[in-house]
Design a protein around this motif. Structure first.
Motif, mmCIF file in Angstrom:
data_model
loop_
_atom_site.group_PDB
_atom_site.id
_atom_site.type_symbol
_atom_site.label_atom_id
_atom_site.label_comp_id
_atom_site.label_asym_id
_atom_site.label_seq_id
_atom_site.Cartn_x
_atom_site.Cartn_y
_atom_site.Cartn_z
ATOM 1 N N CYS A 23 -101.758 -19.500 -29.141
ATOM 2 C CA CYS A 23 -101.511 -20.852 -28.654
ATOM 3 C C CYS A 23 -100.924 -20.747 -27.253
ATOM 4 C CB CYS A 23 -100.550 -21.590 -29.588
ATOM 5 S SG CYS A 23 -100.223 -23.283 -29.052
ATOM 6 N N SER A 43 -113.849 -10.621 -30.609
ATOM 7 C CA SER A 43 -113.920 -11.473 -31.792
ATOM 8 C C SER A 43 -115.329 -11.618 -32.323
ATOM 9 C CB SER A 43 -113.410 -12.882 -31.463
ATOM 10 O OG SER A 43 -112.102 -12.852 -30.965
ATOM 11 N N ARG A 57 -103.585 -25.364 -26.180
ATOM 12 C CA ARG A 57 -104.869 -24.929 -26.731
ATOM 13 C C ARG A 57 -104.589 -23.787 -27.690
ATOM 14 N NH1 ARG A 57 -109.985 -24.504 -23.161
ATOM 15 N NH2 ARG A 57 -109.863 -26.709 -23.638
ATOM 16 N N TYR A 69 -106.360 -20.903 -30.007
ATOM 17 C CA TYR A 69 -107.571 -20.102 -30.220
ATOM 18 C C TYR A 69 -107.441 -19.415 -31.573
ATOM 19 C CZ TYR A 69 -108.353 -20.587 -25.191
ATOM 20 O OH TYR A 69 -108.553 -21.077 -23.935
ATOM 21 N N LEU A 82 -111.420 -12.823 -25.208
ATOM 22 C CA LEU A 82 -111.338 -13.184 -26.622
ATOM 23 C C LEU A 82 -112.689 -13.012 -27.321
ATOM 24 C CD1 LEU A 82 -109.069 -16.364 -26.629
ATOM 25 C CD2 LEU A 82 -108.408 -13.970 -26.944
ATOM 26 N N HIS A 83 -113.754 -13.470 -26.690
ATOM 27 C CA HIS A 83 -115.094 -13.345 -27.290
ATOM 28 C C HIS A 83 -115.531 -11.890 -27.409
ATOM 29 C CE1 HIS A 83 -116.330 -17.506 -27.900
ATOM 30 N NE2 HIS A 83 -115.662 -17.793 -26.791
ATOM 31 N N VAL A 107 -114.737 -17.385 -32.167
ATOM 32 C CA VAL A 107 -113.560 -17.991 -31.545
ATOM 33 C C VAL A 107 -113.692 -19.501 -31.689
ATOM 34 C CG1 VAL A 107 -112.246 -18.325 -29.405
ATOM 35 C CG2 VAL A 107 -113.366 -16.124 -29.844
ATOM 36 N N GLU A 108 -112.690 -20.110 -32.305
ATOM 37 C CA GLU A 108 -112.639 -21.562 -32.408
ATOM 38 C C GLU A 108 -111.431 -22.040 -31.625
ATOM 39 O OE1 GLU A 108 -113.009 -23.220 -36.365
ATOM 40 O OE2 GLU A 108 -113.886 -21.324 -37.039
ATOM 41 N N THR A 109 -111.561 -23.180 -30.954
ATOM 42 C CA THR A 109 -110.438 -23.725 -30.197
ATOM 43 C C THR A 109 -110.088 -25.116 -30.705
ATOM 44 O OG1 THR A 109 -111.861 -24.667 -28.489
ATOM 45 C CG2 THR A 109 -111.016 -22.447 -28.098
ATOM 46 N N GLU A 112 -111.170 -16.416 -21.940
ATOM 47 C CA GLU A 112 -112.029 -16.653 -23.106
ATOM 48 C C GLU A 112 -113.091 -15.561 -23.258
ATOM 49 O OE1 GLU A 112 -113.255 -20.758 -22.879
ATOM 50 O OE2 GLU A 112 -111.183 -21.441 -23.185
ATOM 51 N N ASP A 150 -107.544 -28.292 -29.266
ATOM 52 C CA ASP A 150 -106.622 -28.796 -28.250
ATOM 53 C C ASP A 150 -105.662 -29.779 -28.900
ATOM 54 O OD1 ASP A 150 -107.724 -27.327 -26.152
ATOM 55 O OD2 ASP A 150 -109.232 -28.854 -25.751
ATOM 56 N N CYS A 185 -109.239 -16.698 -33.662
ATOM 57 C CA CYS A 185 -110.213 -15.636 -33.453
ATOM 58 C C CYS A 185 -110.370 -14.811 -34.724
ATOM 59 C CB CYS A 185 -109.753 -14.705 -32.327
ATOM 60 S SG CYS A 185 -109.375 -15.570 -30.776
#
Length: 166
Positions: A102, A141, A157, A159, A137-138, A144-146, A134, A148, A161
């Motif tokens: 976060c 992972s 935000r 994330y 992260l990808h 990856v879902e976000t 990002e 907000d 993962c």
């Protein structure tokens, strides 16, 4: 992750133990370990919640074996580091399944590395550009879902993962 079975959680940057309290209030079965670099924050957490594990260490050099925790949580910490890459890689290294990150500020252009003086010394207040953050992260992972969320008049935000299988 939502079963009745306890899961292992590492919480990075515990501040006042707020995440631990929320997990307890939700009634989740969790084997909790909280880390922070500040011994004063950890001392407060140990006094309030002696049943949990509290350790002093840096998120950039986690003293745990690979895959030690089902879930690794990093809430409002990366913004206070001069660089995030090493810390993010450490989060994924010690996670078995999920990494949740976060950030106070949604990553945005222009990227800025700020250093502000406080009564306790200097703190970093960083804004990371979304594409490189990002992309990292990808790369680590499976997905990856976000989400907000606005809280206390700030954009946050989160994330979620799922760690890539080895």
């Amino acid at each position: 992750m939502y079963s009745e079975e306890p899961f292992e959680l590492l919480d990075c940057g515990v501040i006042s133990g707020v995440t631990y309290r929320h997990l307890q209030q939700a009634g989740l079965a969790v084997n909790y370990t909280g880390i922070d670099i500040g011994e004063a924050a950890l001392a407060d957490c140990r006094e309030l919640h002696p049943e949990a594990q509290w350790q002093q260490m840096s998120v950039t050099d986690l003293a745990f074996p690979d895959g030690s925790f089902d879930v690794v949580n990093c809430r409002h910490l990366l913004e206070h580091l001069p660089y995030y890459e090493t810390a993010v890689r450490e989060l994924f290294r010690v996670a078995r399944r999920t990494v949740a990150i976060c950030l106070f500020q949604v990553p945005r252009e222009p990227e800025a590395l700020l250093r502000r003086e406080t009564a306790n010394g200097y703190i970093w207040l960083n804004r990371y550009a979304p594409l490189p953050f990002e992309a990292l992260l990808h790369s680590l992972s499976e997905s990856v879902e976000t989400v907000d969320v606005t809280a206390d008049h700030r954009s946050n935000r989160i994330y979620f993962c799922t760690k890539r299988s080895a």
